[in-house]
Design a protein around this motif. Structure first.
Motif, PDB file in Angstrom:
ATOM      1  N   VAL A  10      16.169   4.893 -15.549  1.00 23.66           N
ATOM      2  CA  VAL A  10      15.369   5.289 -14.401  1.00 23.66           C
ATOM      3  C   VAL A  10      15.801   4.419 -13.217  1.00 23.66           C
ATOM      4  N   ALA A  11      16.299   5.064 -12.159  1.00 26.79           N
ATOM      5  CA  ALA A  11      16.792   4.355 -10.974  1.00 26.79           C
ATOM      6  C   ALA A  11      15.840   4.579  -9.804  1.00 26.79           C
ATOM      7  N   ASN A  12      15.330   3.483  -9.264  1.00 27.49           N
ATOM      8  CA  ASN A  12      14.417   3.518  -8.117  1.00 27.49           C
ATOM      9  C   ASN A  12      15.216   3.165  -6.864  1.00 27.49           C
ATOM     10  N   THR A  13      15.532   4.161  -6.048  1.00 25.71           N
ATOM     11  CA  THR A  13      16.295   3.922  -4.817  1.00 25.71           C
ATOM     12  C   THR A  13      15.394   3.625  -3.639  1.00 25.71           C
ATOM     13  N   ASP A  14      14.089   3.569  -3.859  1.00 25.83           N
ATOM     14  CA  ASP A  14      13.134   3.319  -2.785  1.00 25.83           C
ATOM     15  C   ASP A  14      13.105   1.833  -2.433  1.00 25.83           C
ATOM     16  N   THR A  15      12.427   1.493  -1.349  1.00 25.92           N
ATOM     17  CA  THR A  15      12.327   0.108  -0.894  1.00 25.92           C
ATOM     18  C   THR A  15      11.084  -0.602  -1.423  1.00 25.92           C
ATOM     19  N   VAL A  16      10.315   0.068  -2.277  1.00 32.22           N
ATOM     20  CA  VAL A  16       9.139  -0.546  -2.888  1.00 32.22           C
ATOM     21  C   VAL A  16       9.218  -0.389  -4.401  1.00 32.22           C
ATOM     22  N   ASP A  17       8.660  -1.366  -5.119  1.00 24.12           N
ATOM     23  CA  ASP A  17       8.587  -1.285  -6.576  1.00 24.12           C
ATOM     24  C   ASP A  17       7.722  -0.091  -6.960  1.00 24.12           C
ATOM     25  N   GLY A  18       7.927   0.421  -8.167  1.00 25.50           N
ATOM     26  CA  GLY A  18       7.104   1.544  -8.579  1.00 25.50           C
ATOM     27  C   GLY A  18       7.056   1.723 -10.077  1.00 25.50           C
ATOM     28  N   SER A  39       0.809  -1.212   0.000  1.00 24.54           N
ATOM     29  CA  SER A  39       0.000   0.000   0.000  1.00 24.54           C
ATOM     30  C   SER A  39       0.843   1.263   0.000  1.00 24.54           C
ATOM     31  N   MET A  40       2.145   1.128   0.055  1.00 25.55           N
ATOM     32  CA  MET A  40       3.025   2.293   0.079  1.00 25.55           C
ATOM     33  C   MET A  40       3.291   2.786  -1.341  1.00 25.55           C
ATOM     34  N   SER A  41       3.412   4.092  -1.482  1.00 26.06           N
ATOM     35  CA  SER A  41       3.758   4.673  -2.769  1.00 26.06           C
ATOM     36  C   SER A  41       5.243   4.976  -2.791  1.00 26.06           C
ATOM     37  N   PRO A  42       5.907   4.723  -3.914  1.00 22.89           N
ATOM     38  CA  PRO A  42       7.332   5.035  -3.987  1.00 22.89           C
ATOM     39  C   PRO A  42       7.554   6.540  -4.141  1.00 22.89           C
ATOM     40  N   ASP A  43       8.741   6.977  -3.760  1.00 26.46           N
ATOM     41  CA  ASP A  43       9.130   8.353  -3.999  1.00 26.46           C
ATOM     42  C   ASP A  43       9.539   8.484  -5.463  1.00 26.46           C
ATOM     43  N   ALA A  44       9.951   9.672  -5.859  1.00 19.23           N
ATOM     44  CA  ALA A  44      10.394   9.893  -7.233  1.00 19.23           C
ATOM     45  C   ALA A  44      11.675   9.105  -7.513  1.00 19.23           C
ATOM     46  N   ALA A  45      11.835   8.696  -8.753  1.00 19.26           N
ATOM     47  CA  ALA A  45      13.028   7.976  -9.183  1.00 19.26           C
ATOM     48  C   ALA A  45      13.989   8.954  -9.850  1.00 19.26           C
ATOM     49  N   THR A  46      15.250   8.586  -9.898  1.00 17.54           N
ATOM     50  CA  THR A  46      16.278   9.402 -10.540  1.00 17.54           C
ATOM     51  C   THR A  46      16.355   9.037 -12.020  1.00 17.54           C
ATOM     52  N   VAL A  47      16.437  10.051 -12.873  1.00 15.74           N
ATOM     53  CA  VAL A  47      16.471   9.826 -14.319  1.00 15.74           C
ATOM     54  C   VAL A  47      17.791  10.361 -14.880  1.00 15.74           C
ATOM     55  N   THR A  48      18.441   9.536 -15.711  1.00 10.77           N
ATOM     56  CA  THR A  48      19.702   9.927 -16.343  1.00 10.77           C
ATOM     57  C   THR A  48      19.575   9.753 -17.855  1.00 10.77           C
ATOM     58  N   LEU A  49      19.977  10.772 -18.610  1.00  7.44           N
ATOM     59  CA  LEU A  49      19.964  10.698 -20.076  1.00  7.44           C
ATOM     60  C   LEU A  49      21.159   9.872 -20.537  1.00  7.44           C
ATOM     61  N   VAL A  50      20.890   8.815 -21.306  1.00  8.82           N
ATOM     62  CA  VAL A  50      21.944   7.973 -21.855  1.00  8.82           C
ATOM     63  C   VAL A  50      22.290   8.433 -23.261  1.00  8.82           C
ATOM     64  N   ASP A  51      21.241   8.699 -24.083  1.00  5.97           N
ATOM     65  CA  ASP A  51      21.468   9.097 -25.473  1.00  5.97           C
ATOM     66  C   ASP A  51      20.270   9.896 -25.956  1.00  5.97           C
ATOM     67  N   CYS A  52      20.524  11.009 -26.632  1.00  3.76           N
ATOM     68  CA  CYS A  52      19.455  11.832 -27.188  1.00  3.76           C
ATOM     69  C   CYS A  52      19.037  11.256 -28.553  1.00  3.76           C
ATOM     70  N   ALA A  53      17.911  11.717 -29.047  1.00  7.57           N
ATOM     71  CA  ALA A  53      17.396  11.247 -30.337  1.00  7.57           C
ATOM     72  C   ALA A  53      18.262  11.772 -31.483  1.00  7.57           C
ATOM     73  N   ALA A  55      12.183  -2.197  -6.776  1.00  8.53           N
ATOM     74  CA  ALA A  55      12.840  -1.529  -5.656  1.00  8.53           C
ATOM     75  C   ALA A  55      14.349  -1.719  -5.754  1.00  8.53           C
ATOM     76  N   GLY A  56      15.079  -0.614  -5.673  1.00  7.06           N
ATOM     77  CA  GLY A  56      16.533  -0.661  -5.725  1.00  7.06           C
ATOM     78  C   GLY A  56      17.102  -0.946  -7.102  1.00  7.06           C
ATOM     79  N   GLY A  57      16.282  -0.943  -8.142  1.00  9.96           N
ATOM     80  CA  GLY A  57      16.734  -1.299  -9.480  1.00  9.96           C
ATOM     81  C   GLY A  57      16.833  -0.119 -10.433  1.00  9.96           C
TER      82      GLY A  57
END
Length: 177
Positions: free
Chosen positions: A111-119, A86-100, A146-148
């Motif tokens: 997209v890196a999710n450092t939270d303890t719940v999937d999101g 029932s928990m909501s994750p916080d915002a994930a960190t986004v990194t640009l790898v390659d532009c169009a 989570a953590g991925g």
């Protein structure tokens, strides 16, 4: 059995019944604890400071039971309250790898999710020309455990703007979708 033994036995049984009917507590968070600490603390009994013995409420009764699976504090989730589902994750960190580019008409981000719940997170990329003007934008929702970290491609919607794209702009955080 003597009449004295019967009297003592009757007195002991009567005392247990009285204690049970008056709500005697065994120290399950009723006295001396504070806030959300429900793991015990000082004693229970009828003189516990957190029990409500106010008789001025016009005859109504409100049960302030601390050991009801915490549903009052954390909401009901069909079982014991406060489960991770029932928990909501916080915002994930986004990194640009390659532009169009013309060869790859999409931006690649991680997209890196450092939270303890999937999101599931919403990622938006703005495709800009050399002057920094917005040509197009794309948004994708991506599931990240989570953590991925999960890579995602965000396509350019307007094919005519692909040759003009020089930069990709994005927020460094993606909100939970």
């Amino acid at each position: 059995m003597t009449s004295r033994g019967k009297t003592l036995k009757l007195t002991a049984v009567s005392a247990l019944v009285v204690l049970a009917l008056t709500g005697f507590s065994t120290g399950r968070g009723h006295g001396g604890t504070s806030g959300g600490d429900h793991d015990g603390g000082s004693g229970g009994g009828c003189s516990s400071s957190s029990q409500n013995h106010d008789s001025s409420s016009g005859g109504s009764h409100r049960d302030y039971d601390d050991d009801d699976d915490y549903d009052d504090d954390y909401g009901s989730s069909g079982g014991s309250g406060g489960s991770e589902a029932s928990m909501s994750p916080d915002a994930a960190t986004v990194t640009l790898v390659d532009c169009a580019s013309e060869e790859t008409p999409y931006a690649t981000v991680e997209v890196a999710n450092t939270d303890t719940v999937d999101g599931t997170f919403s990622v938006t990329v703005v495709f800009e020309d050399a002057a920094g003007e917005e040509l197009d934008s794309g948004t994708e929702e991506v599931f990240v455990p989570a953590g991925g970290t999960t890579p995602v491609r965000i396509p350019v919607n307007d094919a005519e703007s692909v040759p003009l794209i020089e930069e990709c702009a994005l927020d460094s955080y993606a909100p939970a979708a």
